[in-house]
Design an enzyme around this catalytic site. Sequence first.
Site, short mmCIF file in Angstrom:
data_model
loop_
_atom_site.label_atom_id
_atom_site.label_comp_id
_atom_site.label_asym_id
_atom_site.label_seq_id
_atom_site.Cartn_x
_atom_site.Cartn_y
_atom_site.Cartn_z
N SER A 43 0.81 -1.22 0.00
CA SER A 43 0.00 0.00 0.00
C SER A 43 0.84 1.27 0.00
O SER A 43 0.33 2.34 -0.35
CB SER A 43 -0.95 0.01 1.20
OG SER A 43 -0.23 -0.14 2.41
N ASP A 323 -3.08 8.25 7.77
CA ASP A 323 -4.05 7.39 8.45
C ASP A 323 -3.31 6.58 9.52
O ASP A 323 -2.25 7.00 9.98
CB ASP A 323 -4.81 6.51 7.45
CG ASP A 323 -3.91 5.57 6.67
OD1 ASP A 323 -2.75 5.34 7.08
OD2 ASP A 323 -4.36 5.04 5.63
N HIS A 326 -0.14 4.82 7.07
CA HIS A 326 0.54 5.34 5.89
C HIS A 326 1.02 6.78 6.07
O HIS A 326 0.30 7.61 6.64
CB HIS A 326 -0.38 5.26 4.68
CG HIS A 326 -0.89 3.88 4.43
ND1 HIS A 326 -2.14 3.45 4.86
CD2 HIS A 326 -0.30 2.81 3.85
CE1 HIS A 326 -2.30 2.18 4.53
NE2 HIS A 326 -1.20 1.76 3.92
#
Length: 359
Positions: A43, A323, A326
Amino acid sequence: MASFEYNRAWGVILPVLFLISSNSPSWVLGAPQVPCYFIYGDSLADNGNNNNLETQAKANYPPYGIDFPDKATGRFTNGHTSVDIIAGFLGFDRYIQPFASAKGSEILIGVNYASGGAGIRDETGQQLGDRISLNHQLQNHLVTISRVRDMLGSNATAYLNKCIYTVGMGSNDYINNYFMPDVYQTGKLYTPEQYADVLIKQYQQQLKTLYSYGARKVAIFGLSVIGCAPTEISRFGTNRSLCVDKINSAVMLFNDRLKPLVDELNRNLADAKFTYIDFFGISTAGLPVLRVASSTCCKVREGGLCISFETPCSIRLLHAFYDGFHPTEIVNLVFGARAYTALLSSDAYPFDIHHLAMI
């Protein structure tokens, strides 16, 4: 008041950006330094491959992308990712497209295979739903190679040999595997030292497979301080430390094995030019100014991702994490810039991506 706070934020950040820019070339349009750039990862690099998968690991909704030109594309941050930054420094004037949507001649400048939740191990992240493991990303690259050969014929191999490849895998093998004992057995089967060895052994074979597909210039990203992620801190507590030390200690065991791995690959594979980028060191020694705000910038739901359409923090420059997992764009800028041009000798081994491109 808001204006004052924003100006003060820039006053803190600008010295960092000056240090980066004084050691790195500016983003300019023109011929790229390499013909193409291929990206493997999770991610931290995903730019849309997960958008149409059945998975909890998606970021194709606001407030993700609030500072990105195309808004919510599937990038797990407010703006650019570190690989976006690297692509810019390499001279590409377009974003490297995700495998899920790359078409036609777009693949000739590279493809991004990264997938949120993915790991070195195939089962990693399975509790999140679908994801594209590193083994599967390598299979997708075979599809790309076939398409490149259709376009370039006998010149395809030489073309692919000149490209830059970056691989950033392993975070989920800890976050969404080893440190989830209720879901996975690895934490019960292996000590942290044994697990690092198991991961490196499989990673070694995967990198050799990438080499066999034509990759010669490969940058391997070390894992960052994932034990400092707000969701991990919330989940495990810190026992009066700043971060979850047991996670960061396990990560360091993995990272410590990457330099010897790079040496082994360069020694035993003809014309191989592998290098290691120390994101853990850059995080701990290179980003102290960004610890002003350690909380998440967006409001997060269970699992650590942003709640849809909730308004994020206004001064994103002062937040390390967007978040629960990340980094914000400003952190990605530092990672990308220092991966491209090392600010400290410890940032890259044996050379940074700029020198890798020039070889």
